[in-house]
Design a protein around this motif. Sequence first.
Motif, PDB file in Angstrom:
ATOM      1  N   ASN A 291      18.510  16.793  -0.660  1.00  0.00           N
ATOM      2  CA  ASN A 291      18.369  18.063   0.041  1.00  0.00           C
ATOM      3  C   ASN A 291      17.747  17.734   1.389  1.00  0.00           C
ATOM      4  N   ILE A 292      18.403  18.191   2.443  1.00  0.00           N
ATOM      5  CA  ILE A 292      17.947  17.870   3.797  1.00  0.00           C
ATOM      6  C   ILE A 292      17.609  19.155   4.554  1.00  0.00           C
TER       7      ILE A 292
ATOM      8  N   GLY B 152      15.668  26.150   0.498  1.00  0.00           N
ATOM      9  CA  GLY B 152      16.403  26.058   1.752  1.00  0.00           C
ATOM     10  C   GLY B 152      17.047  24.695   1.901  1.00  0.00           C
ATOM     11  N   GLY B 153      17.502  24.406   3.105  1.00  0.00           N
ATOM     12  CA  GLY B 153      18.152  23.135   3.360  1.00  0.00           C
ATOM     13  C   GLY B 153      19.563  23.095   2.801  1.00  0.00           C
ATOM     14  N   THR B 154      20.201  21.956   2.972  1.00  0.00           N
ATOM     15  CA  THR B 154      21.546  21.724   2.476  1.00  0.00           C
ATOM     16  C   THR B 154      21.493  20.510   1.554  1.00  0.00           C
ATOM     17  N   THR B 155      22.222  20.588   0.448  1.00  0.00           N
ATOM     18  CA  THR B 155      22.202  19.511  -0.533  1.00  0.00           C
ATOM     19  C   THR B 155      23.534  18.778  -0.542  1.00  0.00           C
ATOM     20  N   TYR B 156      23.446  17.453  -0.587  1.00  0.00           N
ATOM     21  CA  TYR B 156      24.615  16.580  -0.625  1.00  0.00           C
ATOM     22  C   TYR B 156      24.464  15.601  -1.778  1.00  0.00           C
TER      23      TYR B 156
ATOM     24  N   PHE C  30      12.907  10.485   7.992  1.00  0.00           N
ATOM     25  CA  PHE C  30      13.001  11.908   7.661  1.00  0.00           C
ATOM     26  C   PHE C  30      11.828  12.459   6.860  1.00  0.00           C
ATOM     27  N   GLY C  31      10.999  11.597   6.315  1.00  0.00           N
ATOM     28  CA  GLY C  31       9.783  12.020   5.621  1.00  0.00           C
ATOM     29  C   GLY C  31      10.002  13.145   4.634  1.00  0.00           C
ATOM     30  N   ASP C  32       9.154  14.171   4.729  1.00  0.00           N
ATOM     31  CA  ASP C  32       9.227  15.271   3.771  1.00  0.00           C
ATOM     32  C   ASP C  32      10.335  16.274   4.076  1.00  0.00           C
ATOM     33  N   LYS C  33      11.150  15.995   5.068  1.00  0.00           N
ATOM     34  CA  LYS C  33      12.302  16.850   5.382  1.00  0.00           C
ATOM     35  C   LYS C  33      13.527  16.441   4.551  1.00  0.00           C
TER      36      LYS C  33
END
Length: 103
Positions: free
Chosen positions: A9-10, A51-55, A86-89
Amino acid sequence: MIIYNVTTNIHESVHDQWMLWMRHKHIPELLATGKFSSARMVKVLVEEEMGGTTYSVQYVTDSKETLEKYYQEDAAAFREEGQRLFGDKMLAFRTELELISDH
């Protein structure tokens, strides 16, 4: 055949940067280890509460032994780079799958 599945998840704030990194650096470098024959990236079509987008990226390898060799020789450096950039993102989890049959 073994599939090494990495679901990520980004966060929106780094989505485009992450996508470029994945498609043009991370996946090609992982394939260049010689331990995987192919990779497929797919978007997970669910809306996450966080939230975010998952791949999901599915890396194909010939055996559990080859996957273990990847873990021992390569995995730490790849994971550290993603964490550094990207750390915690970025939130990722990994699953090992064994192909039973194709239809």
